[in-house]
Design an enzyme around this catalytic site. Sequence first.
Site, PDB file in Angstrom:
ATOM      1  N   LYS A  22       0.861  -1.207   0.000  1.00  0.00           N
ATOM      2  CA  LYS A  22       0.000   0.000   0.000  1.00  0.00           C
ATOM      3  C   LYS A  22       0.890   1.248   0.000  1.00  0.00           C
ATOM      4  O   LYS A  22       0.657   2.188  -0.768  1.00  0.00           O
ATOM      5  CB  LYS A  22      -0.877  -0.034   1.234  1.00  0.00           C
ATOM      6  CG  LYS A  22      -1.398   1.313   1.710  1.00  0.00           C
ATOM      7  CD  LYS A  22      -2.265   1.199   2.924  1.00  0.00           C
ATOM      8  CE  LYS A  22      -1.566   1.471   4.203  1.00  0.00           C
ATOM      9  NZ  LYS A  22      -1.322   2.891   4.503  1.00  0.00           N
ATOM     10  N   ASN A  23       1.929   1.259   0.840  1.00  0.00           N
ATOM     11  CA  ASN A  23       2.704   2.491   1.016  1.00  0.00           C
ATOM     12  C   ASN A  23       3.713   2.750  -0.099  1.00  0.00           C
ATOM     13  O   ASN A  23       4.316   3.816  -0.147  1.00  0.00           O
ATOM     14  CB  ASN A  23       3.390   2.500   2.383  1.00  0.00           C
ATOM     15  CG  ASN A  23       2.369   2.620   3.499  1.00  0.00           C
ATOM     16  OD1 ASN A  23       1.181   2.865   3.240  1.00  0.00           O
ATOM     17  ND2 ASN A  23       2.796   2.410   4.719  1.00  0.00           N
ATOM     18  N   CYS A 116      -5.290   6.880   9.516  1.00  0.00           N
ATOM     19  CA  CYS A 116      -5.428   6.283  10.849  1.00  0.00           C
ATOM     20  C   CYS A 116      -5.190   7.339  11.931  1.00  0.00           C
ATOM     21  O   CYS A 116      -4.306   8.176  11.830  1.00  0.00           O
ATOM     22  CB  CYS A 116      -4.424   5.143  11.013  1.00  0.00           C
ATOM     23  SG  CYS A 116      -4.995   3.631  10.213  1.00  0.00           S
ATOM     24  N   ARG A 121      -0.595  14.256  13.283  1.00  0.00           N
ATOM     25  CA  ARG A 121      -0.205  14.102  11.866  1.00  0.00           C
ATOM     26  C   ARG A 121      -0.302  15.443  11.110  1.00  0.00           C
ATOM     27  O   ARG A 121      -1.062  15.584  10.149  1.00  0.00           O
ATOM     28  CB  ARG A 121      -1.042  13.022  11.192  1.00  0.00           C
ATOM     29  CG  ARG A 121      -0.970  11.690  11.935  1.00  0.00           C
ATOM     30  CD  ARG A 121      -1.629  10.577  11.181  1.00  0.00           C
ATOM     31  NE  ARG A 121      -0.691  10.019  10.178  1.00  0.00           N
ATOM     32  CZ  ARG A 121      -0.985   8.966   9.423  1.00  0.00           C
ATOM     33  NH1 ARG A 121      -2.174   8.383   9.512  1.00  0.00           N
ATOM     34  NH2 ARG A 121      -0.102   8.496   8.547  1.00  0.00           N
ATOM     35  N   ASP A 306       5.157   0.986  11.840  1.00  0.00           N
ATOM     36  CA  ASP A 306       4.004   0.206  11.362  1.00  0.00           C
ATOM     37  C   ASP A 306       4.039  -1.239  11.841  1.00  0.00           C
ATOM     38  O   ASP A 306       3.045  -1.955  11.702  1.00  0.00           O
ATOM     39  CB  ASP A 306       3.926   0.242   9.828  1.00  0.00           C
ATOM     40  CG  ASP A 306       3.596   1.635   9.333  1.00  0.00           C
ATOM     41  OD1 ASP A 306       3.752   1.885   8.128  1.00  0.00           O
ATOM     42  OD2 ASP A 306       3.221   2.484  10.162  1.00  0.00           O
ATOM     43  N   ARG A 398      -7.551  -1.902   4.894  1.00  0.00           N
ATOM     44  CA  ARG A 398      -6.893  -0.776   4.225  1.00  0.00           C
ATOM     45  C   ARG A 398      -5.481  -1.153   3.787  1.00  0.00           C
ATOM     46  O   ARG A 398      -4.944  -0.617   2.825  1.00  0.00           O
ATOM     47  CB  ARG A 398      -6.818   0.442   5.157  1.00  0.00           C
ATOM     48  CG  ARG A 398      -8.172   0.984   5.534  1.00  0.00           C
ATOM     49  CD  ARG A 398      -8.054   2.195   6.404  1.00  0.00           C
ATOM     50  NE  ARG A 398      -7.184   3.188   5.781  1.00  0.00           N
ATOM     51  CZ  ARG A 398      -6.853   4.335   6.355  1.00  0.00           C
ATOM     52  NH1 ARG A 398      -7.292   4.614   7.558  1.00  0.00           N
ATOM     53  NH2 ARG A 398      -6.080   5.190   5.739  1.00  0.00           N
TER      54      ARG A 398
HETATM   55  C1  EPZ Z   1       3.851   7.269   6.119  1.00  0.00           C
HETATM   56  O1  EPZ Z   1       2.980   8.186   6.740  1.00  0.00           O
HETATM   57  C2  EPZ Z   1       3.087   5.954   6.052  1.00  0.00           C
HETATM   58  N1  EPZ Z   1       1.882   6.118   5.252  1.00  0.00           N
HETATM   59  C3  EPZ Z   1       2.719   5.514   7.473  1.00  0.00           C
HETATM   60  O2  EPZ Z   1       2.049   4.250   7.387  1.00  0.00           O
HETATM   61  C4  EPZ Z   1       3.999   5.342   8.294  1.00  0.00           C
HETATM   62  O3  EPZ Z   1       3.672   4.994   9.612  1.00  0.00           O
HETATM   63  C5  EPZ Z   1       4.788   6.659   8.269  1.00  0.00           C
HETATM   64  O4  EPZ Z   1       5.039   7.064   6.898  1.00  0.00           O
HETATM   65  C6  EPZ Z   1       6.119   6.554   8.996  1.00  0.00           C
HETATM   66  O5  EPZ Z   1       6.904   5.557   8.396  1.00  0.00           O
HETATM   67  C7  EPZ Z   1       1.973   6.095   3.901  1.00  0.00           C
HETATM   68  O6  EPZ Z   1       3.043   5.977   3.332  1.00  0.00           O
HETATM   69  C8  EPZ Z   1       0.685   6.223   3.143  1.00  0.00           C
HETATM   70  P1  EPZ Z   1       5.604  10.780   8.243  1.00  0.00           P
HETATM   71  P2  EPZ Z   1       3.358   9.769   6.810  1.00  0.00           P
HETATM   72  O7  EPZ Z   1       5.326  12.054   7.533  1.00  0.00           O
HETATM   73  O8  EPZ Z   1       4.038  10.178   5.563  1.00  0.00           O
HETATM   74  C9  EPZ Z   1       5.453  14.046  11.621  1.00  0.00           C
HETATM   75  C10 EPZ Z   1       0.339   2.694   7.760  1.00  0.00           C
HETATM   76  O9  EPZ Z   1      -0.104   2.126   8.768  1.00  0.00           O
HETATM   77  N2  EPZ Z   1       5.130  15.001  10.545  1.00  0.00           N
HETATM   78  O10 EPZ Z   1       6.884  10.084   7.968  1.00  0.00           O
HETATM   79  O11 EPZ Z   1       2.151  10.496   7.220  1.00  0.00           O
HETATM   80  C11 EPZ Z   1       4.308  13.087  11.891  1.00  0.00           C
HETATM   81  O12 EPZ Z   1       3.370  13.672  12.771  1.00  0.00           O
HETATM   82  C12 EPZ Z   1       0.686   4.167   7.811  1.00  0.00           C
HETATM   83  O13 EPZ Z   1       0.530   2.126   6.645  1.00  0.00           O
HETATM   84  C13 EPZ Z   1       5.111  16.364  10.847  1.00  0.00           C
HETATM   85  O14 EPZ Z   1       5.352  16.776  11.981  1.00  0.00           O
HETATM   86  O15 EPZ Z   1       4.405   9.764   8.008  1.00  0.00           O
HETATM   87  C14 EPZ Z   1       5.007  11.906  12.507  1.00  0.00           C
HETATM   88  O16 EPZ Z   1       5.219  12.175  13.881  1.00  0.00           O
HETATM   89  C15 EPZ Z   1       0.443   4.768   9.184  1.00  0.00           C
HETATM   90  N3  EPZ Z   1       4.814  17.248   9.847  1.00  0.00           N
HETATM   91  C16 EPZ Z   1       6.365  11.896  11.799  1.00  0.00           C
HETATM   92  O17 EPZ Z   1       6.500  13.176  11.187  1.00  0.00           O
HETATM   93  C17 EPZ Z   1       4.547  16.818   8.567  1.00  0.00           C
HETATM   94  O18 EPZ Z   1       4.297  17.678   7.685  1.00  0.00           O
HETATM   95  C18 EPZ Z   1       6.489  10.841  10.706  1.00  0.00           C
HETATM   96  O19 EPZ Z   1       5.428  11.052   9.804  1.00  0.00           O
HETATM   97  C19 EPZ Z   1       4.570  15.446   8.278  1.00  0.00           C
HETATM   98  C20 EPZ Z   1       4.870  14.546   9.292  1.00  0.00           C
END
Ligand code: EPZ
Length: 419
Positions: A22-23, A116, A121, A306, A398
Amino acid sequence: MQRFYINGGNQLNGEVKIQSGKNALLPILAGCILVDGIVELVNVPRYTDIDAMIEILEHLGAVVTWNDDNLIIDTRILSSHDVTIESAGKLRASIFTLGSILARMKLAKLAYPGGCNIGLRPIDLHINGMRMLGAKVNEKNGFIYANGSNMNGGDIVLDLPSVGATENIMMAGVLTKGTTRIFNPAKEPEIVDLQNFLNKCGAKISGAGSNLITIEGVKSLAKNIKYEAMPDRIVTGTLLIAGAMCGGKIVLKNVKAEHNQALIAKLAKSACQFDIKDDKIKIYRPARLKSFGEVETLPYPGIPTDLQAPIMALQAISEGTTILIENLFEARFKHVPELIKMGADIKFKGNVCIIRGKEKLYGAEVKACDLRGGAGLVLAGLAAEGYTTIGGIEYIDRGYYKFEEMLRTIGADIRREDC
Ligand code: EPZ
């Protein structure tokens, strides 16, 4: 509504072929918006998040059709730059379309993303990234309004290695004149896969997986291409943990062991044995599981957030005490009360969990509150004594395609039923 019904205690034996993840697929689908052509994605599992992203592409004007398990996306004619509240709210990855829509159409209007409920986020890194490339971005009444008519390549230093922000900025840079460089990018394998996909479409990107990603803007991506996304490393990790918890011998095919090195190292220390050859991993567990001791979730190549819930289920039946720290998301312990219903000994404060391993868990009626938490509950039910029912399995669908069928092929006693 549907639920899983599990009769726990079976060993798992047999082979499973891992499908595209998915990711990896979601950012690639967002990347299709950049292409003035037809993309055929091969062997696409029908995760419900894929349907949600298809809905977004179709609203933009793309023509998307299934041909057996292949997905054909025709983005030659796009007629809208809007992502509606209904569509955006279904998944986090809706925000990943911002960069592509801006780069291709110079205007974008997106509702805030869903996904989720595992923390706040925020999307500040996405928005600031677009602004650093010269886009005008305003947030008003729950929408993001962006104008990319004066975008130029530039240097962007991410405060933290956000997966989505890295992918979004990469895609924005593809059709933006000049050179875009992303410092402190995320290094997840899905980002390398996105680079490979976009370069096959005619983009000029290098450095994905390293500390610096460079994108040379090009005029257009006018190509017709075929592409198969990488195998799902989180489904791979989930099944490795299932094998460790239930005993027996399972072989996972179409996998890249290097994508799960951190987990494999922990499992090997805990009593699991592996036979890794080419694109296959065999796991079996000849002795009682021992606690990981201390484990924390980290950006790649560390233990992925994850897999935190599946690892928690594993530690709940491993000998010893585990300290588990969740570093990525501030509200990703919703599965803890459900595991406690099954007899687990878990306490948590803030982002730190203490898990005292028990001999076994017992079946109970539990509910998934998010995708990966739900997967952790499935693993706990497979290893528990007695019957477990799991509600909220729409979350699990999902990111795990026909999960119960996959588990049944290796001996699990699990079925999906209406409730
Ligand atoms: C991706 O989400 C994945 N989703 C998530 O998988 C995964 O847990 C995550 O990366 C971390 O590996 C998809 O790829 C669709 P991040 P993403 O931006 O991009 C903070 C699953 O279960 N942050 O790397 O949203 C955020 O709050 C899902 O398959 C900011 O502060 O994750 C978090 O604490 C869940 N500002 C950290 O960064 C921003 O603008 C990591 O988030 C963006 C993120």
